[in-house]
Design an enzyme around this catalytic site. Structure first.
Site, PDB file in Angstrom:
ATOM      1  N   LYS A 143       0.742  -1.075  -0.056  1.00 23.56           N
ATOM      2  CA  LYS A 143      -0.001  -0.145  -0.041  1.00 23.56           C
ATOM      3  C   LYS A 143       0.841   1.235   0.062  1.00 23.56           C
ATOM      4  O   LYS A 143       1.997   1.266   0.685  1.00 23.56           O
ATOM      5  CB  LYS A 143      -0.820   0.129   1.425  1.00 23.56           C
ATOM      6  CG  LYS A 143      -2.078  -1.145   1.285  1.00 23.56           C
ATOM      7  CD  LYS A 143      -2.657  -0.975   2.546  1.00 23.56           C
ATOM      8  CE  LYS A 143      -3.547   0.108   2.812  1.00 23.56           C
ATOM      9  NZ  LYS A 143      -4.460   0.016   3.830  1.00 23.56           N
TER      10      LYS A 143
ATOM     11  N   SER B 161      -9.253   0.718   2.964  1.00 23.80           N
ATOM     12  CA  SER B 161      -8.065   1.531   2.203  1.00 23.80           C
ATOM     13  C   SER B 161      -7.129   0.592   1.680  1.00 23.80           C
ATOM     14  O   SER B 161      -6.316   1.145   0.688  1.00 23.80           O
ATOM     15  CB  SER B 161      -7.293   2.388   3.223  1.00 23.80           C
ATOM     16  OG  SER B 161      -6.831   1.526   4.214  1.00 23.80           O
TER      17      SER B 161
ATOM     18  N   SER C 260      -9.951  -1.873   6.826  1.00 22.81           N
ATOM     19  CA  SER C 260      -9.316  -1.699   5.595  1.00 22.81           C
ATOM     20  C   SER C 260      -8.611  -2.846   4.932  1.00 22.81           C
ATOM     21  O   SER C 260      -8.335  -2.774   3.663  1.00 22.81           O
ATOM     22  CB  SER C 260      -8.062  -0.555   5.733  1.00 22.81           C
ATOM     23  OG  SER C 260      -8.518   0.486   6.049  1.00 22.81           O
TER      24      SER C 260
END
Length: 468
Positions: free
Chosen positions: A82, A157, A181
């Protein structure tokens, strides 16, 4: 033989360790997949092809003179991180136009842990600004799209990572989960997503996370692959070795109650309820006993969670001259966090500790808790922000500014996620249902199972028992 991206992560790992497939071959294959499919999916913000091929070459050199048993667990496995997580020598954008985009001087602990396990990083995946939202759209790159329906979001996310795994751009991927997330994008993209319990993975601590909400966890196409990554994230627990063990017959409490419902009353779409019914049938067929669980939550939770969740963005180092480049939701919650007194934050944290205690007492009557993973099907790209722009990069001056409406939609979309982080418990999402009737047709919908501390192995075993 199947193409490399069609293999499970475990099968690919075994071929890499055995020398049937070289790390360079695997890396080149997945880089080519990214090159073909990322323009549509927006899963990656940054692709580091040169760095990846250099590391793959080093892995192959190691393989040429090392015994199999001396190779690291994930020798030569392609991976992506990420773009909230520092990879040495690679820009970390945090999904934000307001921060300086410069190469990270060192690997974050999560990256160092997985590099030690032998992975080859292919790049940085799409995230919402500072990881704040349940969708992965920002002002610096195209949105992350759902591979099963590109007009829909891949969640957030960890949305870019989930899209990459679901589309075969990566064999599996690590996410981080502070309010859902990992589990939200896993559910949206038809993956298994495991949030470990607090403190299990050493790479999960953050100074900007006063409630200790965030933990790393795997996004994978099946429970075995998730167990393989867990063996790298938390060595010594034998997740993969134990996944085939039949779990004991469990008492599972079923609930639709959410701590958000008092502040944001929400409706549950029929597809979410059908996923829950499917999960119930599968669990009962496996021999487990299910019954409705009476769970009650304190209605002060939403304010306390939001206070803790946004504390980090209030402390983020952003030049005053660049504040206007923040998305409206980020800018709004940053301003409120900065105006909030330390006493207010301390009060919220104290409440969340009591909430944790009260919830654990209620959950403790059951072996596992069961609920839908999401209350709604994966949302259209641009739906949360109200852009209605088809998902292309949105000019900063035109980005709609309804931060509170955006946040409300997220809480209604994923009302059973954040309280698991507050309680520090392990949880897994399993893609038990497709709106089109069979895997790969329509949109994926899942269930969430929440277990007591230390139940990560059990959750993986149950997901595997259900056929995932």
């Amino acid at each position: 033989m199947a193409e490399l991206h069609e293999l499970t992560a475990l099968d690919l790992r075994n071929l890499l360790r055995g020398g049937t497939v070289s790390a360079a071959e695997a890396t080149a294959h997945f880089l080519a997949r990214i090159g073909r499919h990322n323009p549509l999916l927006g899963a990656f913000i940054t692709v580091t092809a040169g760095q990846a091929m250099d590391r793959a070459s080093a892995a192959d050199d190691l393989r040429s003179h090392a015994r199999i048993e001396d190779l690291p667990l994930l020798h030569g496995m392609p991976l992506g991180f990420k773009d909230l997580t520092d990879v040495a020598g690679v820009v970390t954008t945090h999904g934000s136009a307001a921060v300086e985009h410069k190469p990270a001087p060192a690997d974050a602990p999560l990256v160092a842990l997985l590099k030690e396990a032998g992975v080859v990083s292919l790049g940085k995946t799409q995230v919402p600004e500072f990881g704040l939202t349940a969708y992965s759209e920002n002002r610096i790159a195209p949105p992350s799209r759902n591979p099963h329906a590109p007009g829909r979001s891949s969640g957030g996310s960890s949305g870019g990572s989930a899209a990459a795994v679901a589309a075969g751009l990566l064999p599996f991927a690590p996410g981080t989960d502070g309010g859902g997330s990992v589990r939200i994008p896993a559910a949206a993209c038809g993956l298994v997503g495991l949030k470990p319990g607090r403190g299990l993975v050493a790479a999960g601590e953050s100074s900007g996370d006063p409630a200790r909400l965030v933990v790393p966890g795997p996004l994978a196409r099946n429970a075995r692959d998730a167990a393989l990554m867990m063996d790298a994230l938390a060595p010594g627990h034998g997740y993969l070795a134990g996944i085939g063990q039949e779990p004991q017959r469990l008492r599972i409490g079923v609930t639709l109650e959410s701590p958000w419902s008092g502040t944001f009353p929400f409706s549950i779409e029929p597809e979410a309820l059908e996923a829950l019914r499917t999960g119930e049938r599968l669990l009962e067929h496996a021999g487990h006993t299910l019954a409705e669980a009476a769970v009650r939550y304190d209605n002060r939770y939403p304010d306390a969670f939001t206070t803790a969740w946004t504390a980090g963005v209030g402390a983020a180092r952003i030049s005053p001259s660049r504040e206007a480049l923040l998305a409206p939701l980020t800018r709004t919650f940053r301003r409120r966090a900065q105006q909030r007194s330390p006493a207010k934050l301390a009060e919220a944290l104290a409440f969340l500790r009591q909430f944790q205690h009260d919830t654990l007492v209620q959950y403790g009557q059951w072996d596992l808790m069961l609920m839908p993973a999401l209350a709604q099907t994966p949302r259209p790209v641009g739906w949360f922000t109200g852009t209605g722009h088809g998902g292309e990069r949105w000019p900063a001056a035109q980005w709609p500014g309804d931060a509170d409406g955006d946040y409300r939609k997220q809480c209604e979309f994923a009302p059973w996620s954040s309280m698991v982080n507050v309680c520090g418990l392990p949880a897994i999402t399993v893609p038990v249902h497709w709106t089109g009737g069979s895997a790969g047709n329509g949109l994926p919908m899942g269930i969430q199972l929440v277990g007591p501390m230390g139940s990560e192995a059990l959750l993986l075993q149950v997901a595997h028992q259900l056929g995932f």
